[in-house]
Write an enzyme that holds these catalytic residues in place. Structure first.
Site, PDB file in Angstrom:
ATOM      1  N   THR A   1      -3.909   5.331   3.546  1.00  0.00           N
ATOM      2  CA  THR A   1      -2.583   5.770   3.129  1.00  0.00           C
ATOM      3  C   THR A   1      -2.620   6.543   1.815  1.00  0.00           C
ATOM      4  OG1 THR A   1      -1.662   3.833   4.235  1.00  0.00           O
ATOM      5  CG2 THR A   1      -0.210   4.989   2.727  1.00  0.00           C
TER       6      THR A   1
ATOM      7  N   LYS B   1       0.828  -1.213   0.000  1.00  0.00           N
ATOM      8  CA  LYS B   1       0.000   0.000   0.000  1.00  0.00           C
ATOM      9  C   LYS B   1       0.861   1.261   0.000  1.00  0.00           C
ATOM     10  CE  LYS B   1       0.617   1.083   4.559  1.00  0.00           C
ATOM     11  NZ  LYS B   1       0.737   2.357   5.301  1.00  0.00           N
TER      12      LYS B   1
END
Length: 332
Positions: free
Chosen positions: A247, A190
């Protein structure tokens, strides 16, 4: 009372220490900088979490033996690429029956090992004692006690439950899993996808572009994780899509912010010069790409991000390359 030793005084290590203390766990932190240790002992960490008052029950030291002595839980919260070097110095201090918790989200350069594998190899820690904490856990928000959930994963469910009990507070809700591989791959990849989304943001692209990158990035994450033995369901949960969305979307994300600067036209070295905290995706993108190639997994977004970081490609060239690929079925 449960005692935890937290190795690392950065933003996430400090925020997680606060979570532990607020959950009734006694916390001893290790830091290498005496001035920062003194700050923490005075009740704050202005270098990483300015303006946040730390809870009672947290003490800090520069002595790793003092930090680890008698700990029921040892938490490792250092930059992923420094873990091996640090563990070589700390391993003999770790209690032999303590759960060892990884807060790190990366894949080691050169070896393509996940953080739990490095802990097992260098620390001599059995898999049933290694725990991974992952999820949408932006340190700044958690330090402000804003509600968040996370995954506590260990191959031994009883150990996962023990760690989850130690960090369950009024604002932090841990869920347990046994899929360590899936949680680690979700947490590592991620960061790379967030770099790509940040580049799109910096180039002035809209929400359609960013949503497309997030979704296709999740597909790459899932392909790689499943190839390594992860559970597909993990990537639809907190350690997968939850962590990815946070994120890629938040201005608090170091990786997204790094990508935004790249999208504005700055070179990697220029961005590194103006940022003070580690963007793990920059460090790990090459090792994640290598890991994918070793397992014959197709990861075009990761490949293009690595080309920007290591080969000097521009974000515009990356967009053109991604869009010019041959069409295919979405679920292939």
């Amino acid at each position: 009372m449960t005692t935890a030793a937290v190795f690392g005084t950065g933003s996430w290590g400090t925020a997680f220490s606060a979570v532990l203390a607020d959950s009734g766990t006694s916390v001893r932190m290790w830091g290498r900088r005496p001035e920062l240790v003194d700050q923490i002992n005075a009740g704050s960490n202005e270098d990483y979490l300015p303006g946040i008052r730390l809870p009672e029950g947290i003490r800090a030291t520069t002595d790793p033996a003092e930090a680890a002595e008698g700990a029921d839980i040892v938490v490792l919260a250092v930059p992923s690429q420094t873990l091996r070097h640090n563990l070589e110095r700390w391993a003999h201090h770790l209690p032999r029956d303590a759960a060892v918790v990884s807060l790190m989200k990366g894949v080691e350069l050169g070896t393509t090992k996940r953080m739990s594998e490095v802990i097992a190899e260098v620390g001599g820690v059995e898999s049933e004692r290694i725990v991974v904490v992952s999820g949408p856990n932006l340190a700044g928000e958690i330090a402000l006690k804003q509600p968040a959930a996370s995954v506590v994963a260990c191959t031994d469910h009883a150990t996962a439950e023990r760690v989850a009990d130690a960090c369950w507070s009024t604002y932090f809700r841990p869920y347990t899993l046994t899929d360590v591989v899936g949680c680690e791959i979700g947490g590592a990849v991620k960061n790379v996808v967030a770099l790509a989304v940040g580049m799109a943001e910096g180039m002035g692209m809209g929400d359609n572009s960013k949503a497309s990158l997030i979704t296709r990035g999740l597909a790459e994450t899932t392909r790689l994780g499943v190839a390594l033995g992860g559970d597909p369901a993990t990537f639809a949960g907190l350690a997968g899509v939850g962590d990815l969305v946070a994120t890629c979307s938040s201005p608090l994300s170091r990786n997204r912010t790094f990508g935004v600067n790249l999208g504005h036209g700055m070179a990697v070295k220029e961005v590194e010069a103006v940022t003070k905290q580690t963007a793990e995706g920059v460090k790990s993108c090459d090792s994640i790409l290598q890991l994918a190639r070793e397992h014959d997994v197709y990861v075009p977004i990761i490949e293009q991000v690595a080309a920007v970081v290591h080969e000097g490609r521009t974000p515009q060239q990356v967009v053109e390359s991604l869009l010019s690929r041959a069409r295919k079925h979405e679920l292939e």
